[in-house]
Design a protein around this motif. Structure first.
Motif, PDB file in Angstrom:
ATOM      1  N   PRO A 272       0.784  -1.152   0.018  1.00 48.89           N
ATOM      2  CA  PRO A 272       0.098  -0.164   0.161  1.00 48.89           C
ATOM      3  C   PRO A 272       0.842   1.239   0.037  1.00 48.89           C
ATOM      4  N   ARG A 273       2.208   1.360   0.447  1.00 47.37           N
ATOM      5  CA  ARG A 273       2.691   2.497   0.613  1.00 47.37           C
ATOM      6  C   ARG A 273       4.025   2.348  -0.381  1.00 47.37           C
ATOM      7  N   LEU A 274       4.520   3.407  -0.712  1.00 48.94           N
ATOM      8  CA  LEU A 274       5.730   3.684  -1.442  1.00 48.94           C
ATOM      9  C   LEU A 274       6.831   2.981  -0.841  1.00 48.94           C
ATOM     10  N   ALA A 275       7.005   2.849   0.478  1.00 49.08           N
ATOM     11  CA  ALA A 275       7.945   2.137   1.241  1.00 49.08           C
ATOM     12  C   ALA A 275       7.980   0.511   1.076  1.00 49.08           C
ATOM     13  N   ASP A 276       6.732   0.300   1.094  1.00 50.11           N
ATOM     14  CA  ASP A 276       6.777  -1.158   0.943  1.00 50.11           C
ATOM     15  C   ASP A 276       7.328  -1.684  -0.626  1.00 50.11           C
ATOM     16  N   LEU A 277       6.940  -0.924  -1.464  1.00 50.08           N
ATOM     17  CA  LEU A 277       7.304  -1.125  -3.003  1.00 50.08           C
ATOM     18  C   LEU A 277       8.776  -0.937  -3.059  1.00 50.08           C
ATOM     19  N   TRP A 278       9.204   0.157  -2.352  1.00 55.50           N
ATOM     20  CA  TRP A 278      10.696   0.499  -2.395  1.00 55.50           C
ATOM     21  C   TRP A 278      11.667  -0.657  -1.872  1.00 55.50           C
ATOM     22  N   ARG A 279      10.961  -1.419  -0.721  1.00 57.50           N
ATOM     23  CA  ARG A 279      11.932  -2.526  -0.245  1.00 57.50           C
ATOM     24  C   ARG A 279      11.810  -3.682  -1.148  1.00 57.50           C
ATOM     25  N   MET A 280      10.652  -3.924  -1.870  1.00 53.99           N
ATOM     26  CA  MET A 280      10.484  -4.987  -2.561  1.00 53.99           C
ATOM     27  C   MET A 280      11.602  -4.844  -3.658  1.00 53.99           C
ATOM     28  N   VAL A 281      11.558  -3.738  -4.535  1.00 54.47           N
ATOM     29  CA  VAL A 281      12.612  -3.602  -5.284  1.00 54.47           C
ATOM     30  C   VAL A 281      14.072  -3.588  -4.952  1.00 54.47           C
ATOM     31  N   SER A 282      14.174  -2.582  -4.130  1.00 54.45           N
ATOM     32  CA  SER A 282      15.765  -2.313  -3.665  1.00 54.45           C
ATOM     33  C   SER A 282      16.465  -3.244  -3.152  1.00 54.45           C
ATOM     34  N   ARG A 283      15.899  -4.466  -2.373  1.00 51.40           N
ATOM     35  CA  ARG A 283      16.252  -5.629  -2.009  1.00 51.40           C
ATOM     36  C   ARG A 283      17.281  -6.432  -2.853  1.00 51.40           C
ATOM     37  N   SER A 284      16.883  -6.453  -4.163  1.00 49.79           N
ATOM     38  CA  SER A 284      17.661  -7.280  -5.114  1.00 49.79           C
ATOM     39  C   SER A 284      18.261  -6.491  -6.384  1.00 49.79           C
ATOM     40  N   ALA A 285      17.859  -5.383  -6.469  1.00 44.30           N
ATOM     41  CA  ALA A 285      18.267  -4.405  -7.449  1.00 44.30           C
ATOM     42  C   ALA A 285      19.544  -4.396  -7.816  1.00 44.30           C
ATOM     43  N   THR A 360       8.259   7.393 -13.298  1.00 44.41           N
ATOM     44  CA  THR A 360       8.258   6.030 -12.496  1.00 44.41           C
ATOM     45  C   THR A 360       9.737   5.469 -12.804  1.00 44.41           C
ATOM     46  N   ALA A 361      10.383   5.758 -13.879  1.00 37.75           N
ATOM     47  CA  ALA A 361      11.575   5.413 -14.017  1.00 37.75           C
ATOM     48  C   ALA A 361      12.748   5.881 -13.170  1.00 37.75           C
ATOM     49  N   VAL A 362      12.491   7.308 -12.623  1.00 38.49           N
ATOM     50  CA  VAL A 362      13.154   7.991 -11.878  1.00 38.49           C
ATOM     51  C   VAL A 362      13.164   7.299 -10.364  1.00 38.49           C
ATOM     52  N   LEU A 363      11.944   6.688  -9.930  1.00 39.46           N
ATOM     53  CA  LEU A 363      11.896   6.040  -8.692  1.00 39.46           C
ATOM     54  C   LEU A 363      12.467   4.659  -8.767  1.00 39.46           C
ATOM     55  N   TYR A 364      12.388   4.182  -9.915  1.00 37.70           N
ATOM     56  CA  TYR A 364      13.200   2.756  -9.935  1.00 37.70           C
ATOM     57  C   TYR A 364      14.891   2.970 -10.233  1.00 37.70           C
ATOM     58  N   LEU A 365      15.155   4.123 -10.506  1.00 38.65           N
ATOM     59  CA  LEU A 365      16.644   4.503 -10.529  1.00 38.65           C
ATOM     60  C   LEU A 365      16.986   4.912  -9.081  1.00 38.65           C
ATOM     61  N   CYS A 366      16.122   5.536  -8.202  1.00 39.45           N
ATOM     62  CA  CYS A 366      16.406   5.875  -7.027  1.00 39.45           C
ATOM     63  C   CYS A 366      16.651   4.797  -6.055  1.00 39.45           C
ATOM     64  N   MET A 367      15.530   3.770  -6.323  1.00 42.67           N
ATOM     65  CA  MET A 367      15.484   2.512  -5.611  1.00 42.67           C
ATOM     66  C   MET A 367      16.905   1.339  -5.821  1.00 42.67           C
ATOM     67  N   THR A 368      17.485   1.703  -7.084  1.00 45.38           N
ATOM     68  CA  THR A 368      18.510   0.880  -7.503  1.00 45.38           C
ATOM     69  C   THR A 368      19.743   1.423  -6.827  1.00 45.38           C
ATOM     70  N   LEU A 369      19.784   2.586  -6.852  1.00 47.93           N
ATOM     71  CA  LEU A 369      20.911   3.486  -6.181  1.00 47.93           C
ATOM     72  C   LEU A 369      20.653   3.147  -4.489  1.00 47.93           C
ATOM     73  N   ASP A 370      19.649   3.206  -3.940  1.00 49.95           N
ATOM     74  CA  ASP A 370      19.538   2.834  -2.674  1.00 49.95           C
ATOM     75  C   ASP A 370      19.958   1.388  -2.342  1.00 49.95           C
ATOM     76  N   SER A 371      19.809   0.487  -3.583  1.00 48.51           N
ATOM     77  CA  SER A 371      19.985  -0.761  -3.163  1.00 48.51           C
ATOM     78  C   SER A 371      21.633  -0.922  -2.994  1.00 48.51           C
ATOM     79  N   ALA A 372      22.233  -0.483  -3.862  1.00 50.28           N
ATOM     80  CA  ALA A 372      23.722  -0.148  -3.813  1.00 50.28           C
ATOM     81  C   ALA A 372      24.492   0.392  -2.472  1.00 50.28           C
TER      82      ALA A 372
END
Length: 398
Positions: A272-285, A360-372
């Protein structure tokens, strides 16, 4: 031309290639192929790894128990150290709904060098084989590996098996339709499927003799003989992105793969929250980039040129009088939006969201950087209380 115009030209050229030369990744027509019922329905073991899944299990597990499968099928739910009563809830649901027989077991703490999910799958597959030996048989002929948050229509298993037997497939995987209820889910989830298909075009995967390999971990039907030949899951025991690693192991062993979108298999897990989706993507990006800073830099640059340059070019044309940049940016953005529309239709979303793809691509880019960043802080690949090291840091195979 200006620098912005040249970058916009590069983006337009990239979108021309993506439109026609990347396996038509943007199309959504890869569904279960035409199939016929086999003369004899093979036996199947359904293996469900579960860790703290009490929230979703009342929806997903009854759908497995209710499978209308003509052959022998049994469910093995592996409770991977849950603290929310997942195992007890599964037993209660089995008693309430009956249906396919259910075995609930716990493998204990994963050994060094194993991810929790693959450790649970190893235990569940071992139980299924042992059950077959105890009954004087050779164990199940197929394994359905499905996540605890995946709900199946009653004919899901029989359709998967019919597709595998009709076409001689060793692995059949369906990408479950993810939930799109909240605003953030509607923005992020369709793009997740779009980007995945861009990396792993389904048509390339499904072509016989192809080198591209991928699967969707929520729903994988695997022939047991091929699992043994590919040494699954032992050969991929460290994998954080286990579905792609599984498909590659099967491909290396000479197996035939099929991957497509699901019509009757759904994920019921809420984000439901951006934080939940963020964790889903960033854990393996960052694991997707093999923890390589050079690949990370290339990804950042590529995403900027492909997804951000079009709106920047258009704005340069509208507000700075750069006609070339504006026209090229508008053309690239139009192609980008057009390729996103089929996925939005699949998710029954408003088509105007196609023009939000750069955001949305910017969000994914930020999630990838956070994953690193999390990786270098020692908190990378973290999920449900576990953090996994880089593969080379894990224990060697014995």
């Amino acid at each position: 031309m200006s620098t912005i115009a040249w970058i916009a030209l590069g983006s337009a050229a990239a979108w021309g290639w993506l439109l026609l030369g990347q396996g038509f990744f943007w199309r959504t027509d890869q569904r279960l192929p035409p199939r016929q019922d086999p003369a004899r329905w093979p036996s199947v073991a359904v293996v469900v790894p579960a860790r703290d899944e009490a929230e979703v299990l009342p929806v997903s597990l009854p759908s497995l128990l209710a499978q209308d499968y003509p052959g022998r099928a049994e469910i093995f739910l592996v409770d991977d150290g849950s603290k929310d009563g997942t195992g007890d809830l599964a037993r209660a649901l089995s008693a309430q709904y009956e249906g396919l027989p259910l075995t609930v077991a716990s493998p204990g703490v994963p050994e060094p060098g194993w991810t929790g999910k693959l450790w649970a799958l190893r235990h569940g597959i071992g139980l299924a084989r042992a059950r077959g030996a105890d009954e004087g048989g050779a164990g199940p002929e197929y394994l359905l590996l499905t996540d605890a948050d995946i709900a199946h229509e009653p004919d899901s298993l029989r359709e998967l098996v019919a597709a595998a037997t009709s076409h001689g497939l060793d692995l059949v995987s369906q990408m479950a339709r993810l939930r799109v209820a909240s605003g953030w889910e509607r923005l992020v989830v369709p793009a997740f499927v779009y980007f995945f298909a861009q990396l792993y075009p389904f048509r390339w995967i499904n072509k016989e003799g192809a080198r591209t390999a991928a699967a969707a971990g929520g729903c994988v039907l695997l022939r047991t003989e091929m699992a043994e030949r590919a040494r699954v899951p032992e050969s991929i025991r460290q994998a954080v992105i286990d579905d792609v690693s599984l498909a590659r192991a099967v491909r290396r062993a000479g197996g035939r793969l099929w991957l497509g979108l699901a019509d009757r298999v759904d994920s019921v897990r809420p984000y439901p929250r951006l934080a939940d989706l963020w964790r889903m993507v960033s854990r393996s990006a960052y694991a997707q980039l093999r923890h390589n800073p050079v690949l990370l830099a290339g990804t950042v640059a590529g995403l900027a040129v492909v997804y951000l340059a079009p709106p920047v070019g258009l704005c340069a044309g509208l507000f700075a009088g750069d006609t070339a940049a504006g026209l090229l940016g508008a053309a690239a953005w139009a192609v980008m939006a057009g390729t996103y529309i089929p996925v939005l239709r699949y998710y029954r979303q408003s088509l105007w969201q196609a023009f939000l793809l750069p955001f949305t691509a910017v969000l994914y880019l930020c999630m990838t950087l956070d994953s690193a960043v999390q990786h270098y802080r020692g908190r990378g690949a973290s999920w449900k209380g576990r953090t996994y090291p880089r593969p080379e840091a894990a224990a060697p195979e014995r």
